[in-house]
Design a protein around this motif. Sequence first.
Motif, PDB file in Angstrom:
ATOM      1  N   GLN A 290     -39.327   3.588 -86.517  1.00  0.00           N
ATOM      2  CA  GLN A 290     -40.736   3.210 -87.796  1.00  0.00           C
ATOM      3  C   GLN A 290     -40.564   4.457 -88.837  1.00  0.00           C
ATOM      4  O   GLN A 290     -41.005   3.512 -90.097  1.00  0.00           O
ATOM      5  CB  GLN A 290     -41.419   4.041 -86.647  1.00  0.00           C
ATOM      6  N   SER A 291     -39.890   4.862 -88.993  1.00  0.00           N
ATOM      7  CA  SER A 291     -39.015   5.957 -90.563  1.00  0.00           C
ATOM      8  C   SER A 291     -38.726   5.179 -91.516  1.00  0.00           C
ATOM      9  O   SER A 291     -39.014   4.794 -91.953  1.00  0.00           O
ATOM     10  CB  SER A 291     -38.762   7.564 -89.631  1.00  0.00           C
ATOM     11  N   ASP A 292     -37.702   4.462 -89.968  1.00  0.00           N
ATOM     12  CA  ASP A 292     -36.275   3.412 -91.104  1.00  0.00           C
ATOM     13  C   ASP A 292     -37.493   2.103 -91.735  1.00  0.00           C
ATOM     14  O   ASP A 292     -36.410   1.680 -92.620  1.00  0.00           O
ATOM     15  CB  ASP A 292     -35.068   3.053 -90.555  1.00  0.00           C
ATOM     16  N   ILE A 293     -37.868   1.934 -90.724  1.00  0.00           N
ATOM     17  CA  ILE A 293     -38.800   0.570 -91.644  1.00  0.00           C
ATOM     18  C   ILE A 293     -39.751   1.185 -92.576  1.00  0.00           C
ATOM     19  O   ILE A 293     -40.104  -0.098 -93.507  1.00  0.00           O
ATOM     20  CB  ILE A 293     -40.158  -0.272 -90.326  1.00  0.00           C
ATOM     21  N   ALA A 294     -40.223   2.499 -92.354  1.00  0.00           N
ATOM     22  CA  ALA A 294     -41.393   2.562 -93.534  1.00  0.00           C
ATOM     23  C   ALA A 294     -40.227   2.576 -94.489  1.00  0.00           C
ATOM     24  O   ALA A 294     -41.193   2.276 -95.499  1.00  0.00           O
ATOM     25  CB  ALA A 294     -42.419   3.742 -92.683  1.00  0.00           C
ATOM     26  N   THR A 295     -39.912   3.133 -94.560  1.00  0.00           N
ATOM     27  CA  THR A 295     -38.524   3.409 -95.924  1.00  0.00           C
ATOM     28  C   THR A 295     -37.634   1.965 -96.442  1.00  0.00           C
ATOM     29  O   THR A 295     -38.470   2.034 -97.932  1.00  0.00           O
ATOM     30  CB  THR A 295     -37.817   3.920 -95.335  1.00  0.00           C
ATOM     31  N   THR A 296     -37.722   1.205 -95.991  1.00  0.00           N
ATOM     32  CA  THR A 296     -37.710   0.035 -96.181  1.00  0.00           C
ATOM     33  C   THR A 296     -38.757  -0.937 -97.076  1.00  0.00           C
ATOM     34  O   THR A 296     -38.728  -1.140 -98.472  1.00  0.00           O
ATOM     35  CB  THR A 296     -36.948  -0.266 -94.872  1.00  0.00           C
ATOM     36  N   VAL A 297     -40.123  -0.415 -96.640  1.00  0.00           N
ATOM     37  CA  VAL A 297     -41.137  -1.180 -97.091  1.00  0.00           C
ATOM     38  C   VAL A 297     -41.489  -0.676 -97.888  1.00  0.00           C
ATOM     39  O   VAL A 297     -42.131  -1.004 -99.381  1.00  0.00           O
ATOM     40  CB  VAL A 297     -42.104  -0.916 -95.951  1.00  0.00           C
ATOM     41  N   ASN A 298     -41.525   0.776 -98.577  1.00  0.00           N
ATOM     42  CA  ASN A 298     -41.866   2.039 -98.415  1.00  0.00           C
ATOM     43  C   ASN A 298     -41.284   1.327-100.941  1.00  0.00           C
ATOM     44  O   ASN A 298     -41.739   1.547-101.531  1.00  0.00           O
ATOM     45  CB  ASN A 298     -41.811   3.258 -99.043  1.00  0.00           C
ATOM     46  N   ASP A 299     -39.812   1.018-100.144  1.00  0.00           N
ATOM     47  CA  ASP A 299     -39.586   1.077-101.104  1.00  0.00           C
ATOM     48  C   ASP A 299     -39.342  -0.211-101.699  1.00  0.00           C
ATOM     49  O   ASP A 299     -39.538   0.288-103.109  1.00  0.00           O
ATOM     50  CB  ASP A 299     -37.239   1.184-100.902  1.00  0.00           C
TER      51      ASP A 299
END
Length: 668
Positions: A290-299
């Motif tokens: 979830q953190s990895d996906i959120a980071t990708t989306v946020n960036d």
Amino acid sequence: MIAPTVSTNIDVDALYRALATPRAIEEKMLHLIRQGRISKWFSGYGQEAIAVGTAWALHEQDYILPMHRNLGVWTTRDVPLRPLLCQLFGREGAFTEGRDRTFHFGLPEQRIIGMISHMAAMLPVACGIGQAFQYKQEDAVALAFCGDGGTREGDFHEAMNLAAVWNLPVVFLVENNGYGLSTPTYEALAETEIVSMASGYNMPGRSVDGNDIFGVIEAVKNARETALRRGPVLLEMRTFRMRGHEEASGTAYVPDEKMDTWAERDPVERLEEYLRIAGGWADDDLKALQSDIATTVNDAVEWALDQPPIESTPEEESAAVYAPHEPHDEAPPLEADLDDDTATAERRYIDALTDALDEALAADSDVLMMGQDIAEYGGVFKVTDGFVDHYGPERIRNTPIIESGAIGAGLGLAIEGLRPVVEMQYADFIACGFNQIVNNLAKTHYRWGQPVNVTIRAPYGGGIGAGPFHSQSPEAWFCHVPGLKVVMPSTPRDAKGLLHSALHDPNPTLFFEQKKLYRSIRGEVPSTPYRIPLGQARTVRDGVDATIVTYGLGVHWALDEAAHWAEAHDRSVAVIDLRTLVPWDKETVRASLSETSRVLVLHEATRTAGFGAELAAEITEDHFELLDAPPIRVAGADTPIPATKELEETTFSAKRDLRDAIERLMAY
């Protein structure tokens, strides 16, 4: 928490990432709204399993026609995230370059065709895509999304019936989330079990738990197989939208207990529970992903928000309205390029139209025709008589009485590279397909660059005693709409050459055919195919005392009147046949005005807001210095068209006022 259906042979790691990505974008959007960084968001929070599961289940050659809340279709089909977010934010790099918002665009290379705002309007388009697959014998389907509210629209039923009658490889997917904006489904639908509608159209139907990702995948896979084997399928996906129709509208109209019930059925949490139980995933594994996906989306989101606003110029926007015209290699030569010794034959107006269509069908298998009674019956005016015997029912197709559905299907065919010709039985009935023409066909190239080679033939006009519903001249309705071309030939020679040009033009063209002229006029017509460029007027009679600018039946009235003035008064009246109204030939009109300094505009249609008003305004504004008298308009009366020919001639027809108007123009 309700567990999802157990499934095998699915890469659950990849599936979870696919489902969690649109959820992460949803959550980021909600934060941005609360921070005041964006102003609007159409949320699909709680419905993600349907979009993701559908895209997961279909093959890459299948088309998907999604709606507002189907973000997961785009992300699951690997549409690049940065330009997709630029599209959502209206930033430079957006797919539509700021010309439309959110998911109102298509990516044919990804086999995704986005929506227009008019509910259910894309379902007939899916039929056209399915028809193209069927015609080309391709192993593919078109799946179109619709909301529960959209099932009340006529396009929904026209598309369902068309797909069933023609056994098209189409899947209709209805997201039943219980509300059309704020109106509960039970207040809008007499039958709230939407799947029951399938039996009325003799197609399989299935009701599916839309929050069960595995159930969605399995249902869509089965529907695809069925659609390929025997024809269309209706899927009702039961789900719930946990946010407002758009975020600012809120959910105050939803009872709290309903929100609580559906929160227990959250599709992302259900898949997470499955992964813990069946896949042995630890909470730490889920949190890391979830953190990895959120980071990708946020960036990606922050990058997109940092892009500059979209800029353009009026010239760039105007250039985007129409697809550039580059004739195919097989396009007929221009009329001007025909040899001097080209054979001609005397043909009636109707014969010239038949010849052009026959030549186009013979030359290119991509040309298809659709319309009511056009096959064995040959059309009500017999323009297509005998065509079905020569070209077969796959190319000459009788449609049900569905003007909107047929026109929408034409768009689907054009998207797949075919060249459909849709016949309106009478131009009056074109009103039933108005939305498809002015909001779907007309705007598609401007929005996302898709050429739309659709020719709509429409017999129009009076003079045959057909009354108020079979005699109208509705050309002005469409001249007002950017993106359409409007053609109105007056002679057999022009009818053939202009129709060939329309058939090769990559833009939607309204081709109006005056019914009275079908069998009442004749002329020499080249016996080979040729094109007359759209937007090129013809000076049919020279003159120095006045100019009549007209088209269609008005050309023949004007020629008769010009002959009278020459014989009775020794006055020379020029007659210009516009032939094409959009675009219209301003240079030819100006050249005549420089000789005559007086102009009368004439048309068969009613006067108020008729195309003559546009002509008179443009001429006055652009050529005022050439005029010795104000332009005069002569048009039909501002009444419905009476049924008897005598009343039409004495109370409605523009012809009755023409001589008096020319006298006033000459005397000014």
